[in-house]
Enzyme design. Structure first.
Site, PDB file in Angstrom:
ATOM      1  N   TYR A   1      29.558  27.831  35.037  1.00  0.00           N
ATOM      2  CA  TYR A   1      30.455  28.982  35.085  1.00  0.00           C
ATOM      3  C   TYR A   1      29.900  29.956  36.113  1.00  0.00           C
ATOM      4  CZ  TYR A   1      33.763  32.498  33.437  1.00  0.00           C
ATOM      5  OH  TYR A   1      34.796  33.419  33.369  1.00  0.00           O
TER       6      TYR A   1
ATOM      7  N   TYR B   1      35.706  31.280  24.039  1.00  0.00           N
ATOM      8  CA  TYR B   1      35.428  32.494  24.800  1.00  0.00           C
ATOM      9  C   TYR B   1      34.510  33.458  24.052  1.00  0.00           C
ATOM     10  CZ  TYR B   1      38.977  31.401  28.345  1.00  0.00           C
ATOM     11  OH  TYR B   1      39.705  30.828  29.372  1.00  0.00           O
TER      12      TYR B   1
END
Length: 401
Positions: free
Chosen positions: A270, A362
């Site tokens: 990420y 998330y």
């Protein structure tokens, strides 16, 4: 002298040259090619005096140069198939999924159908160019594909592909590491993980063997070991070909794997802009109102920094949330041992079949403790607007935050 990159496509530049009757050898417009013709896509259809005609958009020519051509002049079977498929797709949607009856005696397409066909053709070209751009910029061997069979959405207009963190001014993501292990065959007594006080994260099959919450210390650029070292996994980039695709349930873009992924395998990093938590709070207010979630707190050791993948990122920018994800977050340290600035790696939690969408939670942290007080990972620490979750999992919490 200084230069800026041209954002116009090659075809757009060729159109301008032909429109102004200019020659430019560097983009392929010479005296010989100035009058060359290649079908870019088909815009319309009609029947006159028993003959079928298609309206042709010529590659590298402005739309004002479109011409009607009989089918026998067209040597483009793929484009003809795309035209017919797009036409039938439009009719199927208008009829809300009812059985389609194709009439062979149509004299001309309705304007709405022709407009849809042109939009689909332009979208197909734009997505192809975007796919080529992504594959030019990536630094790993696996391919990136792009697919949209759902709507007319094209590539995101304000997204720039990067392979590693893009630090904001004043933030150093490479913290001056000057030493590495002396192992001839990692891992050894003095290998990087053991020097940091942890065990090697990978087994002999290069699969993750540690529990969530423990950090990964990989060998760095100063280590004696070579590129085949079993402790160099995340730094090599994703080994799987992935597809950015348009979801059919209102979640925007998503990512699916084109290859089978085994349990505990590294899938992707990420990445994005590294900003301060104060700046993340300011941006978070804007993202909240837009319903976007791209902020990932780097809080392995503190909460000073955040990764913002809204404008700058890699494929992970498009990975959707799930309350029952198949990816897990881990903190990784390679050429920077600053505990405030770990790299974020996503590993598979189970076997993932080819064609399956990739997701992560998330609210997932790189720590074992996922209490409600601490689980606000991919968002500003203080959210003001709750975003409804559309993951569809049996255990769905109802909200992303």
């Amino acid at each position: 002298a200084w230069y800026v990159p041209c954002l116009a496509s090659l075809e757009t530049l060729q159109e301008l040259c032909r429109k102004e009757n200019l020659r430019c050898k560097s983009i392929g417009i010479t005296n010989r090619s100035l009058k060359s013709y290649e079908v870019e896509y088909l815009c319309d259809y009609k029947v006159e005096e028993g003959k079928e005609y298609y309206l042709v958009k010529w590659k590298g020519w402005p739309e004002s140069s479109n011409t009607w051509e009989p089918e026998k002049h067209l040597n483009c079977p793929v484009l003809l198939q795309n035209f017919l498929s797009d036409k039938n797709e439009y009719l199927s949607r208008v009829r809300e999924g009812k059985a389609l009856k194709v009439r062979n005696h149509i004299k001309a397409l309705k304007p709405a159908i022709a407009d849809y066909v042109v939009k689909k053709a332009k979208q197909r070209i734009a997505l192809q160019r975007w796919k080529e751009e992504l594959n030019r910029k990536k630094n790993h061997k696996a391919m990136i594909l792009v697919e949209n069979t759902v709507d007319l959405e094209g590539p995101p207009l304000d997204f720039y592909y990067i392979n590693e963190y893009k630090p904001a001014p004043g933030i150093n993501v490479l913290n001056g590491i000057t030493t590495g292990c002396e192992c001839a065959d990692c891992p050894a007594e003095k290998c990087c993980p053991k020097e940091a006080g942890f065990i090697l994260a990978y087994n002999k099959r290069k699969k993750l063997k540690i529990q969530p919450g423990l950090p990964i210390y990989e060998c760095n650029s100063y280590c004696r070991c070579g590129p085949d070292c079993p402790n160099r996994i995340v730094q090599k980039g994703t080994p799987y070909s992935l597809c950015i695709f348009r979801t059919n349930n209102g979640r925007g873009w998503g990512v699916k794997t084109l290859q089978k992924i085994k349990t505990n395998s590294f899938v992707m990093e990420y990445v994005g802009e590294v900003i301060t938590s104060e700046e993340a709070e300011r941006r978070g207010q804007l993202y909240d109102n837009q319903g976007n979630t791209y902020l990932f707190d780097l809080d392995y050791d503190s909460d000073e920094f955040t990764v913002d993948a809204a404008r700058y990122g890699n494929v992970s920018h498009f990975v959707n949330h799930s309350c029952d994800p198949n990816l897990q977050v881990f903190n990784v340290f390679i050429d920077n041992l600053d505990l405030r600035l770990p790299r974020i790696a996503l590993f598979s939690t189970r076997t993932i079949k080819a064609g399956e969408e990739l997701t992560f939670d998330y609210q997932m942290k790189g720590s074992i403790d996922l209490t409600s007080d601490s689980a606000d990972g991919l968002s500003p620490s203080k959210k003001r607007i709750r975003t409804v979750c559309k993951c569809g999992a049996v255990c769905c919490r109802g909200y992303l935050n």
